[in-house]
Structure formats: structure tokens, C-alpha cells
Design a protein around this motif. Sequence first.
Motif, PDB file in Angstrom:
ATOM      1  N   LYS A  17       0.814  -1.217   0.000  1.00 48.60           N
ATOM      2  CA  LYS A  17       0.000   0.000   0.000  1.00 48.60           C
ATOM      3  C   LYS A  17       0.845   1.263   0.000  1.00 48.60           C
ATOM      4  CE  LYS A  17      -4.178  -1.639   2.387  1.00 48.60           C
ATOM      5  NZ  LYS A  17      -4.952  -1.537   3.653  1.00 48.60           N
ATOM      6  N   ILE A  18       2.006   1.206   0.635  1.00 53.52           N
ATOM      7  CA  ILE A  18       2.812   2.421   0.775  1.00 53.52           C
ATOM      8  C   ILE A  18       3.762   2.645  -0.398  1.00 53.52           C
ATOM      9  CG2 ILE A  18       2.760   2.172   3.280  1.00 53.52           C
ATOM     10  CD1 ILE A  18       5.758   1.416   3.103  1.00 53.52           C
ATOM     11  N   LEU A  19       3.894   1.660  -1.284  1.00 54.24           N
ATOM     12  CA  LEU A  19       4.854   1.777  -2.383  1.00 54.24           C
ATOM     13  C   LEU A  19       4.668   3.037  -3.231  1.00 54.24           C
ATOM     14  CD1 LEU A  19       5.353  -1.876  -3.689  1.00 54.24           C
ATOM     15  CD2 LEU A  19       7.080  -0.359  -2.715  1.00 54.24           C
ATOM     16  N   PRO A  20       3.449   3.332  -3.705  1.00 52.24           N
ATOM     17  CA  PRO A  20       3.291   4.541  -4.530  1.00 52.24           C
ATOM     18  C   PRO A  20       3.683   5.815  -3.785  1.00 52.24           C
ATOM     19  CG  PRO A  20       1.364   3.130  -4.702  1.00 52.24           C
ATOM     20  CD  PRO A  20       2.184   2.602  -3.567  1.00 52.24           C
ATOM     21  N   PHE A  21       3.305   5.891  -2.507  1.00 52.98           N
ATOM     22  CA  PHE A  21       3.606   7.082  -1.717  1.00 52.98           C
ATOM     23  C   PHE A  21       5.107   7.234  -1.510  1.00 52.98           C
ATOM     24  CE2 PHE A  21      -0.723   5.979  -0.665  1.00 52.98           C
ATOM     25  CZ  PHE A  21      -1.364   7.201  -0.641  1.00 52.98           C
ATOM     26  N   VAL A  60      -5.940  13.296   6.969  1.00 46.26           N
ATOM     27  CA  VAL A  60      -7.217  12.610   7.179  1.00 46.26           C
ATOM     28  C   VAL A  60      -7.565  11.655   6.040  1.00 46.26           C
ATOM     29  CG1 VAL A  60      -8.161  14.496   8.563  1.00 46.26           C
ATOM     30  CG2 VAL A  60      -8.546  14.485   6.094  1.00 46.26           C
ATOM     31  N   VAL A  61      -6.858  11.750   4.923  1.00 45.17           N
ATOM     32  CA  VAL A  61      -7.092  10.820   3.820  1.00 45.17           C
ATOM     33  C   VAL A  61      -6.755   9.416   4.299  1.00 45.17           C
ATOM     34  CG1 VAL A  61      -6.442  10.171   1.477  1.00 45.17           C
ATOM     35  CG2 VAL A  61      -6.567  12.583   2.112  1.00 45.17           C
ATOM     36  N   PRO A  62      -7.657   8.451   4.106  1.00 42.94           N
ATOM     37  CA  PRO A  62      -7.452   7.102   4.652  1.00 42.94           C
ATOM     38  C   PRO A  62      -6.373   6.300   3.946  1.00 42.94           C
ATOM     39  CG  PRO A  62      -9.397   7.129   3.269  1.00 42.94           C
ATOM     40  CD  PRO A  62      -8.931   8.561   3.365  1.00 42.94           C
ATOM     41  N   GLN A  63      -5.131   6.724   4.096  1.00 42.10           N
ATOM     42  CA  GLN A  63      -3.993   5.993   3.538  1.00 42.10           C
ATOM     43  C   GLN A  63      -2.807   6.171   4.472  1.00 42.10           C
ATOM     44  OE1 GLN A  63      -3.377   3.944   1.180  1.00 42.10           O
ATOM     45  NE2 GLN A  63      -5.259   3.981  -0.022  1.00 42.10           N
ATOM     46  N   CYS A  64      -2.252   5.071   4.954  1.00 42.83           N
ATOM     47  CA  CYS A  64      -1.096   5.168   5.852  1.00 42.83           C
ATOM     48  C   CYS A  64       0.142   5.634   5.094  1.00 42.83           C
ATOM     49  CB  CYS A  64      -0.827   3.823   6.524  1.00 42.83           C
ATOM     50  SG  CYS A  64      -0.500   2.474   5.373  1.00 42.83           S
ATOM     51  N   GLY A  65       0.061   5.658   3.761  1.00 38.06           N
ATOM     52  CA  GLY A  65       1.208   6.079   2.969  1.00 38.06           C
ATOM     53  C   GLY A  65       1.612   7.513   3.222  1.00 38.06           C
ATOM     54  N   PHE A  66       0.661   8.364   3.612  1.00 39.11           N
ATOM     55  CA  PHE A  66       0.991   9.758   3.872  1.00 39.11           C
ATOM     56  C   PHE A  66       1.921   9.890   5.078  1.00 39.11           C
ATOM     57  CE2 PHE A  66      -2.910  10.905   1.402  1.00 39.11           C
ATOM     58  CZ  PHE A  66      -2.267  11.690   0.459  1.00 39.11           C
ATOM     59  N   SER A  67       1.687   9.095   6.102  1.00 44.83           N
ATOM     60  CA  SER A  67       2.557   9.168   7.282  1.00 44.83           C
ATOM     61  C   SER A  67       3.950   8.651   6.957  1.00 44.83           C
ATOM     62  CB  SER A  67       1.951   8.372   8.444  1.00 44.83           C
ATOM     63  OG  SER A  67       1.861   6.994   8.130  1.00 44.83           O
ATOM     64  N   ALA A  68       4.035   7.642   6.094  1.00 41.50           N
ATOM     65  CA  ALA A  68       5.340   7.133   5.667  1.00 41.50           C
ATOM     66  C   ALA A  68       6.076   8.176   4.848  1.00 41.50           C
ATOM     67  CB  ALA A  68       5.160   5.853   4.850  1.00 41.50           C
ATOM     68  N   THR A 178      13.013   3.418  -2.265  1.00 41.13           N
ATOM     69  CA  THR A 178      11.703   2.811  -2.058  1.00 41.13           C
ATOM     70  C   THR A 178      11.817   1.331  -1.726  1.00 41.13           C
ATOM     71  OG1 THR A 178      10.679   4.382  -3.592  1.00 41.13           O
ATOM     72  CG2 THR A 178       9.449   2.373  -3.102  1.00 41.13           C
ATOM     73  N   LEU A 179      12.639   0.612  -2.468  1.00 47.45           N
ATOM     74  CA  LEU A 179      12.805  -0.824  -2.237  1.00 47.45           C
ATOM     75  C   LEU A 179      13.423  -1.110  -0.874  1.00 47.45           C
ATOM     76  CD1 LEU A 179      13.977  -2.058  -5.762  1.00 47.45           C
ATOM     77  CD2 LEU A 179      11.723  -2.324  -4.696  1.00 47.45           C
ATOM     78  N   HIS A 180      14.401  -0.293  -0.479  1.00 43.24           N
ATOM     79  CA  HIS A 180      15.025  -0.471   0.831  1.00 43.24           C
ATOM     80  C   HIS A 180      13.990  -0.359   1.948  1.00 43.24           C
ATOM     81  CE1 HIS A 180      19.432   0.573  -0.457  1.00 43.24           C
ATOM     82  NE2 HIS A 180      18.967  -0.525  -1.009  1.00 43.24           N
ATOM     83  N   ILE A 181      13.181   0.703   1.894  1.00 46.93           N
ATOM     84  CA  ILE A 181      12.189   0.926   2.936  1.00 46.93           C
ATOM     85  C   ILE A 181      11.084  -0.125   2.871  1.00 46.93           C
ATOM     86  CG2 ILE A 181      10.538   2.574   3.891  1.00 46.93           C
ATOM     87  CD1 ILE A 181      13.505   3.308   4.193  1.00 46.93           C
ATOM     88  N   PHE A 182      10.707  -0.508   1.659  1.00 45.92           N
ATOM     89  CA  PHE A 182       9.656  -1.518   1.491  1.00 45.92           C
ATOM     90  C   PHE A 182      10.051  -2.830   2.159  1.00 45.92           C
ATOM     91  CE2 PHE A 182       8.231  -5.236  -0.985  1.00 45.92           C
ATOM     92  CZ  PHE A 182       6.865  -5.146  -0.762  1.00 45.92           C
ATOM     93  N   LEU A 183      11.273  -3.286   1.929  1.00 43.65           N
ATOM     94  CA  LEU A 183      11.736  -4.544   2.514  1.00 43.65           C
ATOM     95  C   LEU A 183      11.810  -4.443   4.034  1.00 43.65           C
ATOM     96  CD1 LEU A 183      14.538  -5.512  -0.044  1.00 43.65           C
ATOM     97  CD2 LEU A 183      12.286  -6.569   0.219  1.00 43.65           C
ATOM     98  N   PHE A 184      12.266  -3.297   4.521  1.00 44.81           N
ATOM     99  CA  PHE A 184      12.359  -3.077   5.965  1.00 44.81           C
ATOM    100  C   PHE A 184      10.973  -3.143   6.605  1.00 44.81           C
ATOM    101  CE2 PHE A 184      12.127  -0.027   9.512  1.00 44.81           C
ATOM    102  CZ  PHE A 184      13.063  -0.574  10.372  1.00 44.81           C
ATOM    103  N   VAL A 185      10.020  -2.438   6.009  1.00 45.85           N
ATOM    104  CA  VAL A 185       8.651  -2.406   6.530  1.00 45.85           C
ATOM    105  C   VAL A 185       8.019  -3.796   6.454  1.00 45.85           C
ATOM    106  CG1 VAL A 185       6.315  -1.528   6.105  1.00 45.85           C
ATOM    107  CG2 VAL A 185       8.278   0.032   6.039  1.00 45.85           C
ATOM    108  N   LEU A 186       8.251  -4.501   5.361  1.00 44.54           N
ATOM    109  CA  LEU A 186       7.664  -5.830   5.177  1.00 44.54           C
ATOM    110  C   LEU A 186       8.122  -6.794   6.269  1.00 44.54           C
ATOM    111  CD1 LEU A 186       6.034  -7.880   3.559  1.00 44.54           C
ATOM    112  CD2 LEU A 186       8.054  -8.260   2.116  1.00 44.54           C
ATOM    113  N   VAL A 187       9.414  -6.815   6.546  1.00 38.97           N
ATOM    114  CA  VAL A 187       9.961  -7.728   7.557  1.00 38.97           C
ATOM    115  C   VAL A 187       9.390  -7.422   8.935  1.00 38.97           C
ATOM    116  CG1 VAL A 187      12.051  -8.424   8.785  1.00 38.97           C
ATOM    117  CG2 VAL A 187      12.088  -8.194   6.294  1.00 38.97           C
TER     118      VAL A 187
END
Length: 298
Positions: A17-21, A60-68, A178-187
Motif C-alpha cells: 500500500k505504501i509503495l506509490p507514496f 485525514v485521507v485514509p492511507q497510511c502512505g501519507f505518514s510514511a 523505495t525498495l530499501h524501505i519496502f523490505l524493511f517495513v515488510l519484515v
Amino acid sequence: MELIFDIVLDAVIDSVKILPFLFITYLIMEYLEHKTQEYTAEIVQKTEHFGPLLGGLFGVVPQCGFSAAASNLYAGRVITLGTLIAIYLSTSDEMIPLLISEHFPVGTMIKILIIKALIGIIAGFAIDFSVHAYHRAHNKADEDPVRINELCEKEHCHCDDDDDHGLVGIAKSALIHTLHIFLFVLVLTLILGALIEVIGQERLSQLLQTNPVISHILAGILGLIPNCAPSVIITTLYLDGMITLGTMMSGLLVGAGIGLLVLFRVNPEKKANINVAVLLFIIGTLSGLLIDVLGITL
């Protein structure tokens, strides 16, 4: 086996979900670093004065990607601490989809979002004002210098390569970030998801129905967990009439999605990261407690 599959699937979905953001955020940061470096500080200085306002509204937009995205921008000092906190406090995460699925009154849902946004905006401006006052009292510059290049060095994305200053190079560096953070978040999401399953959502629900003051503290602690499960539990309990509006707000205000998780990954100042988490917890739980003390209901 089915439980393991569900945990892995939820972790993958939350991370994807956070990848595009993340990618868009890093594209912007890379462009600022490569193309408008001499103007970046000026841009930040001009926009920071209404940053908490924009942060509270966008959050307030329902996407956790904004906080990331906000965590990355703050780590690069493209936004202020007040703007970061405003976004964290107003972030809705899983609350809106859950309320909609339960046919919750739209008018009441909007009021909840307005309350979250207002608390975030007010807190954000207060924090920035306090930081500026502190800096001036100690003869420091009002704004911290932009440091996007430090993030690049940490991630080893070769942002400064001479051959990578074109649009392709910018996109390449953004993709590496993006890939670095994605893998970190996924684990870590996998680990947190497994822990929540071990503890049990029913047990977490029971804890929130204890002493009113303790319930606010526990809701805030749950909110700090960078996973969608706590916000789902807290919102569901409110819908079932098991907890008060204030208790729900304590947990949802503190809940910044995976924003804190990303902040601890990208911002090298660990003490500052802990201070952000503590500040978020204090503002969120006190705001929720104040709502109950004032007897506010929706």
C-alpha cells in the motif's frame, strides 16, 4: 498453516500500500536534491509557516502512505516537526474503511475526521512555535538545514553520480530508496503481525475495557504499534459501544500507521525519533482524555 498465510498476506498488503507514496516522495526529494538544491531551503522556509495546516488536512485521507511519506520528508528536513506531528495525529489509517463498511453515519464520521485534523493542526503549530522559540533563545537558525543528501548516503543509492543527474537517474535513486524501505517495513510488519496473533486480539480488546484512565493509556500504547490491527480493534470496540469516543480517539490519534516505523529507519537521530513517539503519545492520549472529561459525544 492458514494462520501463517494470513499473517504473510496481511503484511504484504500493508507494505504494498505504501509503495506509490514512498516512490513519489523519493522522486520529489531526489528532484529537490538534484535540480533545485539552491532553492530548497528557501522553499522550505516559505512553506513551513502553514505546513501543519496542510499536514492536518492531508493526513485525514485514509492511507497510511501519507505518514510514511511524511517521515521521509522530515528525515530530509523538507517539512518541520510540527507538520510531521500534524500528519501523524490526523492520519486515519483503517478507521474510515471500517466505519464505512459498518454503515456508520457519514455526518458523524466527518465530525471525527474534523476533530482529528483540528487536534493535529493545533498541536503542529504549537510545536513549531515552541521549536522556533527555543532556537531563538539559543541563537540558532529557525529552520534545520535540508539534508536530503544524507539520506542518499545512508541508503547508498549513488544519488551523486554525475551520470545519474537526469530524470532516469532520479527515478533510479528513488526506486532504490523505495525498495530499501519496502523490505524493511515488510519484515517488521511480519514480525508485528505474528506478535499480535500470539497475544490475541480478544485479549487486547479486554485490556481496553478496564479503568477509564488506564484504557486511554493502553489505547495510546496500542496506537503506537505500526500495524492496522490496533486501529481495527479500537474502532470496532467503539462501534460496539464498548469504549468511549475519547478512548477511541486516544488510540487513533497516536496511531500513525507505519509512519513511526519508517521514521526510525530513515532518520539517524534515534533520540529524536523516540522524542517524536513520546510527544505523539502524550498529545494523543491527553486529547482523548480531554474529550471524555468534557463529555463530548457524537
